[in-house]
Each structure stands twice: as structure tokens, then as C-alpha cells.
Design a protein around this motif. Structure first.
Motif, short mmCIF file in Angstrom:
data_model
loop_
_atom_site.label_atom_id
_atom_site.label_comp_id
_atom_site.label_asym_id
_atom_site.label_seq_id
_atom_site.Cartn_x
_atom_site.Cartn_y
_atom_site.Cartn_z
N PHE A 89 -30.70 69.89 27.63
CA PHE A 89 -30.34 68.87 28.62
C PHE A 89 -29.44 67.80 28.00
CE2 PHE A 89 -34.42 70.16 30.85
CZ PHE A 89 -33.76 70.79 31.89
N ALA A 90 -29.68 67.47 26.74
CA ALA A 90 -28.82 66.49 26.06
C ALA A 90 -27.39 67.03 25.93
CB ALA A 90 -29.39 66.14 24.69
N ALA A 91 -27.28 68.31 25.53
CA ALA A 91 -25.95 68.92 25.39
C ALA A 91 -25.23 68.97 26.73
CB ALA A 91 -26.09 70.33 24.81
N LEU A 92 -25.96 69.31 27.80
CA LEU A 92 -25.35 69.35 29.13
C LEU A 92 -24.92 67.95 29.58
CD1 LEU A 92 -27.71 71.89 30.95
CD2 LEU A 92 -25.35 72.26 30.19
N SER A 93 -25.69 66.94 29.18
CA SER A 93 -25.31 65.56 29.53
C SER A 93 -23.99 65.18 28.87
CB SER A 93 -26.41 64.59 29.09
OG SER A 93 -25.97 63.25 29.19
N TYR A 94 -23.85 65.48 27.57
CA TYR A 94 -22.59 65.14 26.89
C TYR A 94 -21.44 65.96 27.45
CZ TYR A 94 -24.63 62.02 23.45
OH TYR A 94 -25.23 60.94 22.85
N LEU A 95 -21.71 67.19 27.87
CA LEU A 95 -20.67 67.98 28.55
C LEU A 95 -20.29 67.32 29.87
CD1 LEU A 95 -18.96 70.57 28.73
CD2 LEU A 95 -20.93 71.67 29.85
N CYS A 96 -21.29 66.83 30.58
CA CYS A 96 -21.05 66.14 31.84
C CYS A 96 -20.22 64.87 31.61
CB CYS A 96 -22.39 65.79 32.48
SG CYS A 96 -22.30 65.34 34.22
N LEU A 97 -20.50 64.17 30.52
CA LEU A 97 -19.78 62.93 30.22
C LEU A 97 -18.30 63.16 29.97
CD1 LEU A 97 -22.42 61.18 27.92
CD2 LEU A 97 -21.64 60.37 30.15
N THR A 98 -17.95 64.35 29.48
CA THR A 98 -16.51 64.63 29.31
C THR A 98 -15.80 64.61 30.66
OG1 THR A 98 -16.77 67.05 29.48
CG2 THR A 98 -16.99 66.06 27.28
#
Length: 338
Positions: A72-81
Motif C-alpha cells: 500500500f505504501a508503494a502504491l501510494s508513492y506511485l499515486c503521488l507521481t
């Protein structure tokens, strides 16, 4: 969303560095106060535990929950891009996604922990985007656009959570259900108003010395969707980190996370250090969740910080090497006269 132009906002030549020294001291004072508050909150949160108790508590988090929290953390940083990708489109620059993703991850992986996002992540964004052809005004617009997307996502998730589970809002705030429903509806009404303005308002909005040009409707809808999804993912990361210690459902954790983030924004404590922990432990009284909080802090803040900091140093070395190479080539093509 239109910042003042570089010519308007920059001091005249010869006056730079002489501006208003009190602003520098205020910034230093705020930074020292924020760090001191973070240290106090951490001490108050962790002082009743021994080092071994902290280690054992973190070790008790199941591996499956840690892996899901990391996902979920990795997906969040992907979302932030997506925040930066939308922002560069907003200012009329169509940079390749890998470049935008690099600037976004490095600025936010470090800015989340350093705190004062407008200064920390904003400065890192400036270093990258200015090299890729964006003017000072355009970089300022990118930073403002990303900050606005953060606010929209936080308001949307908080409003939806209060409408779906007003009882959780009552437990957290002590207010009655009608107040919770009204607050949730008000939050979503603000988001709806933003979309209406994006659809119909073509003139800039003026606020004091600033003017704000609304994005198009499609871009505004993307802000709402991506901004809200990001906070849902961060809340999911926190929920998985705490799942072994509390039976609080996901929506409850999401509501707590929204409150903690609002508190962090008000306090300007770097990365919410100590604030998130204090808010969660205050609301979840009687539940020993410290191990999950440490795991969340490591997964969402410290590990990305280590990765982002390393990549940032490598990119700086590459940029400096290219700069020296370019200077050498320029010197060879323009030999000094005999």
C-alpha cells in the motif's frame, strides 16, 4: 492557480540577500519549534517503554501485514507521481512520465520526513524542474497544484468517512451524530464546489495578492480521484500495520489518519513525527499499538527516505558530471584567442 511572475516576485538586483532578515529568523524559529515539539511528542509516546519492549512489539507484527503495508505504501508513492504529472500538464509542460515520477518520488520521499513541504519537497522539485525547462513561476504553480491536490484528497476522504461511519467520528471527537453528518456533507460540498468552479469559471480567482487559474474539469476530477486514492492507500498502510493490535475497522483508522494529518499540517512537525503516534494512541486508549505505529513509520517514511536520499545523491553526481562535461566541451569549441 497562478503565482506571481519571477520578475514581479524577485527583489531588484543588488537588493537580493538584503531583503527582510527577520523572515529568515522566523523560519529558523519555526523549524526549531517544530523539531522540539516532535522530540517532546516522541518522548511522551515512547518513554513508558523499554527498548526491548519496543523491539518485541514491532517483531509481533505478522509478516503478511508488513508485506501488505509495504504494498500500500508503494502504491501510494506511485499515486503521488500522478500529482506531479497532472501539475506539469496544468502548467502546459508535457514532460516524460519517468522524469516526472523521479522528481515526485525524490521530493516527497524526503519531504514527508523533513517536513515543511513547501520548502523541503518544493526545493527538490525546483532543482529538477528548473533543469528541465520550467520557469520559476511554473515550478511555483506545480508546487501549489500538488498542495491543493493533497488538500482536496484529505477533505474528500474525511467527508466520505464521516458520512459512511458517523459513529466513528463521534467516538473520535465527542460530537453528536448530526454534527458529524453535517461536517461530512460540508467536506464533500467543498469538493463539489471545486468541481463546479473548474467546470464553469474561466477567469482567475483573486485572493489578496495571488490569483488562481482553475484547472479544466477533467483535470479537477483527476485531482479528486487521485488525491483521495492516495490517502486511502496511506490509511490502508496504517491499518495493516495496526491490524495485529486493534480491531478498529479500516474506516475508523482512515478517520484517525485524517485527524492526525490535519494536526500535522497545523503543527508543521517534520513528517508528523510524534504527532501521528500521539493522535492514534490518544484515540485508541487502552490498546497497545506502539509496535504497529513504529512499523508504519518505518515502512511509509524511513524506508522511502533512505531510498530517495540515495537516489537523490546519485542524480546530483550525474548532473554535476554532465555540467562539467558540458563546460569542458564549451571551452574546447571556443579556444582562447592567441
Amino acid at each position: 492557480m497562478q503565482a506571481a511572475s519571477a520578475d514581479e516576485s524577485s527583489p531588484p538586483e543588488g537588493a537580493q540577500g538584503k531583503g527582510r532578515p527577520w523572515r529568515r529568523w522566523v523560519t529558523v524559529g519555526v523549524s526549531v519549534a517544530a523539531v522540539s515539539l516532535a522530540a517532546f511528542l516522541l518522548y511522551r509516546t515512547f518513554s513508558r517503554y523499554s527498548w526491548q519492549e519496543l523491539v518485541d512489539s514491532v517483531a509481533s507484527v505478522p509478516v503478511g501485514n508488513l508485506l501488505l503495508a509495504g504494498l500500500f505504501a508503494a502504491l501510494s508513492y506511485l499515486c503521488l507521481t500522478g500529482f506531479d504529472w497532472m501539475a506539469t500538464r496544468y502548467v502546459g509542460k508535457r514532460l516524460p512520465y519517468p522524469q516526472v515520477a523521479l522528481a515526485s518520488f525524490l521530493s516527497l520521499s524526503m519531504g514527508h520526513t523533513i517536513g515543511m513541504a513547501a520548502l523541503s519537497s518544493g526545493m527538490i522539485r525546483y532543482r529538477f524542474y528548473s533543469r528541465w525547462g520550467l520557469s520559476n513561476e511554473e515550478v511555483a504553480k506545480v508546487i501549489l497544484f500538488c498542495g491543493l491536490t493533497v488538500g482536496i484528497g484529505l477533505i474528500a476522504l474525511g467527508g466520505a468517512g464521516l458520512l459512511v461511519r458517523p459513529d466513528l467520528g463521534q467516538r473520535i471527537t465527542g460530537l453528536g451524530e448530526p454534527a458529524m453528518l453535517a461536517l461530512g456533507a460540508g467536506c464533500l460540498a467543498l469538493v463539489a464546489l471545486y468541481l463546479v468552479l473548474a467546470a464553469f469559471l474561466r477567469r482567475p480567482l483573486h485572493l489578496w495578492r495571488w490569483s488562481f487559474q482553475m484547472p479544466g474539469l477533467r483535470l479537477a476530477i483527476a485531482q479528486v480521484v487521485i488525491g483521495t486514492t492516495n490517502f486511502m492507500l496511506v490509511a490502508a498502510c496504517l491499518h495493516q500495520s495496526l491490524a495485529a493490535f486493534t480491531e478498529m475497522p479500516y474506516l475508523g483508522i482512515a478517520a484517525i489518519f485524517v485527524i492526525a494529518n490535519v494536526t500535522t499540517l497545523i503543527s508543521h512537525v517534520p513528517g508528523g513525527l510524534g504527532v501521528i503516534e500521539s493522535v492514534v494512541m490518544f484515540i485508541l486508549k487502552g490498546e497497545d499499538v506502539i509496535g504497529g505505529l513504529i512499523a508504519f513509520r518505518c515502512i511509509y517514511f524511513f524506508i522511502p527516505l533512505a531510498i530517495g536520499g540515495t537516489i537523490f545523491l546519485l542524480t546530483e553526481l550525474v548532473f554535476r558530471a554532465r555540467g562539467r562535461q558540458g563546460q569542458e566541451q564549451t571551452g574546447q569549441s571556443n579556444p582562447a584567442p592567441a
